[in-house]
Scaffold this active site. Structure first.
Site, PDB file in Angstrom:
ATOM      1  N   SER A  43       0.842  -1.205   0.000  1.00  0.00           N
ATOM      2  CA  SER A  43       0.000   0.000   0.000  1.00  0.00           C
ATOM      3  C   SER A  43       0.875   1.253   0.000  1.00  0.00           C
ATOM      4  CB  SER A  43      -0.931   0.000   1.213  1.00  0.00           C
ATOM      5  OG  SER A  43      -0.210  -0.286   2.396  1.00  0.00           O
ATOM      6  N   ASP A  81       5.718  -7.107   2.429  1.00  0.00           N
ATOM      7  CA  ASP A  81       4.627  -7.473   1.511  1.00  0.00           C
ATOM      8  C   ASP A  81       5.229  -7.620   0.108  1.00  0.00           C
ATOM      9  OD1 ASP A  81       2.023  -7.893   0.793  1.00  0.00           O
ATOM     10  OD2 ASP A  81       1.423  -5.780   0.938  1.00  0.00           O
ATOM     11  N   LYS A 111       4.632 -11.459   3.236  1.00  0.00           N
ATOM     12  CA  LYS A 111       3.205 -11.658   2.942  1.00  0.00           C
ATOM     13  C   LYS A 111       3.039 -11.815   1.445  1.00  0.00           C
ATOM     14  CE  LYS A 111      -0.122  -8.302   3.158  1.00  0.00           C
ATOM     15  NZ  LYS A 111      -0.668  -8.332   1.780  1.00  0.00           N
ATOM     16  N   GLU A 113       0.031 -11.938  -1.513  1.00  0.00           N
ATOM     17  CA  GLU A 113      -1.375 -11.906  -1.923  1.00  0.00           C
ATOM     18  C   GLU A 113      -1.634 -13.261  -2.577  1.00  0.00           C
ATOM     19  OE1 GLU A 113      -2.854  -8.439  -3.858  1.00  0.00           O
ATOM     20  OE2 GLU A 113      -2.009  -7.103  -2.336  1.00  0.00           O
ATOM     21  N   GLU A 179      -9.282  -9.681   3.667  1.00  0.00           N
ATOM     22  CA  GLU A 179      -9.596  -8.277   3.357  1.00  0.00           C
ATOM     23  C   GLU A 179     -10.948  -8.143   2.657  1.00  0.00           C
ATOM     24  OE1 GLU A 179      -6.420  -6.069   1.501  1.00  0.00           O
ATOM     25  OE2 GLU A 179      -7.697  -4.305   1.181  1.00  0.00           O
TER      26      GLU A 179
END
Ligand code: KIV
Length: 269
Positions: A43, A81, A111, A113, A179
């Site tokens: 992000s 991430d 992390k 996705e 999420e």
């Protein structure tokens, strides 16, 4: 110090706290506040790097920001991430990129996705000693495909998320971010797996919660509907910046106490 093992032990007992950070001073404050996990989220593409989405974030940008966060963190678990296409294309390259976050940036975990393409990779990374946090539901790296909308809203999609959650837990992920999914789906996922779930827009029944730091402190231009602002740093910054500009233009800064005079330097010409 927060460890992966200690976090797993928190499942179903004490709620886990996680916030994002992208720089050392913010990480230091979060660490001092005894937040369990600091996520160096991609992000940062939107919040700090001025990109329109997370897609352009590079592995070098992630490594640099993760290093800054890790240098300022004593106790919290630091999670890097992995950026779009830095994993999942080729196994060797994925392992090298994830490994860099631990070897060179001093992260404690990565992390990913997640999706069907990350089950085997998760297993391999865990075998190699790289702890993996999985992430299901809305995964912003798929923005071109699904936008930023709520996921898992029909039975078929919800079942897919549940099955993928089980697959990633079995593959050895130590936790799972959920999420922007319905709260009753998040509850069922939380009950179905033995690793902690960490929700963002996924209701109150997850084992922990995560938010983007800019949303929490009030620095974002747009805040998602599931986030809550706990401070107003933006107006404090505006006040400070305007105060500085006015003081300079009106000749009030620097004052005498901000200046230093050496008597020997008078009359140089
Ligand atoms: O990049 C990020 O900040 C994230 C969180 C929203 C979980 O993935």
């Amino acid at each position: 110090m927060v460890t992966v093992r200690a976090l797993r032990a928190k499942k179903g007992t004490t709620p886990i706290t996680m916030l994002t950070a992208y720089d050392a001073p913010t990480a230091r404050l979060i660490d001092e506040a005894e937040i369990d996990i600091i996520l160096v989220g991609d992000s940062m593409g939107n919040t700090s790097l001025g990109y329109e989405s997370t897609l352009p974030v590079t592995i070098d940008e992630m490594q640099s920001r993760t290093s800054a966060v890790a240098r300022a963190t004593t106790d919290a678990l630091v999670v890097a991430d992995m950026p779009f296409l830095s994993f999942g294309v080729d196994e060797a390259a994925s392992i090298e990129h994830c490994g860099r976050m631990l070897k060179e940036a001093d992260a404690d975990a990565v992390k990913l996705e997640s999706g069907p393409h990350t089950v085997e990779l998760t297993e391999r990374l865990v075998q190699l000693g790289i702890p993996v946090m999985a992430h299901l539901g809305l995964t912003p790296q798929r923005v071109k495909e699904v936008g930023y909308s709520r996921q898992g809203t029909d039975r078929e999609e919800a079942s897919k998320i549940l099955e993928l959650a089980k697959a990633h837990a079995e593959a050895g992920a130590f936790s799972l971010v959920l999420e922007h999914i319905p709260a009753n789906l998040a509850t069922q996922v939380t009950d179905a797996i033995d690793i902690p779930t960490i929700g963002i827009g996924a209701g109150a029944e997850c084992d922990g919660q995560v938010l983007v730091i800019d949303d929490v402190i009030g620095l974002s231009d747009r805040t998602p509907p599931f986030a809550k602002q706990f401070g107003d740093v933006k107006s404090e910054m505006e006040k400070a910046i305007e105060g500085y500009r006015n003081a300079v233009t009106e000749g009030e800064f620097p004052a005498e106490e901000h200046s230093h005079v050496e008597s020997d330097l008078d009359k140089l010409y």
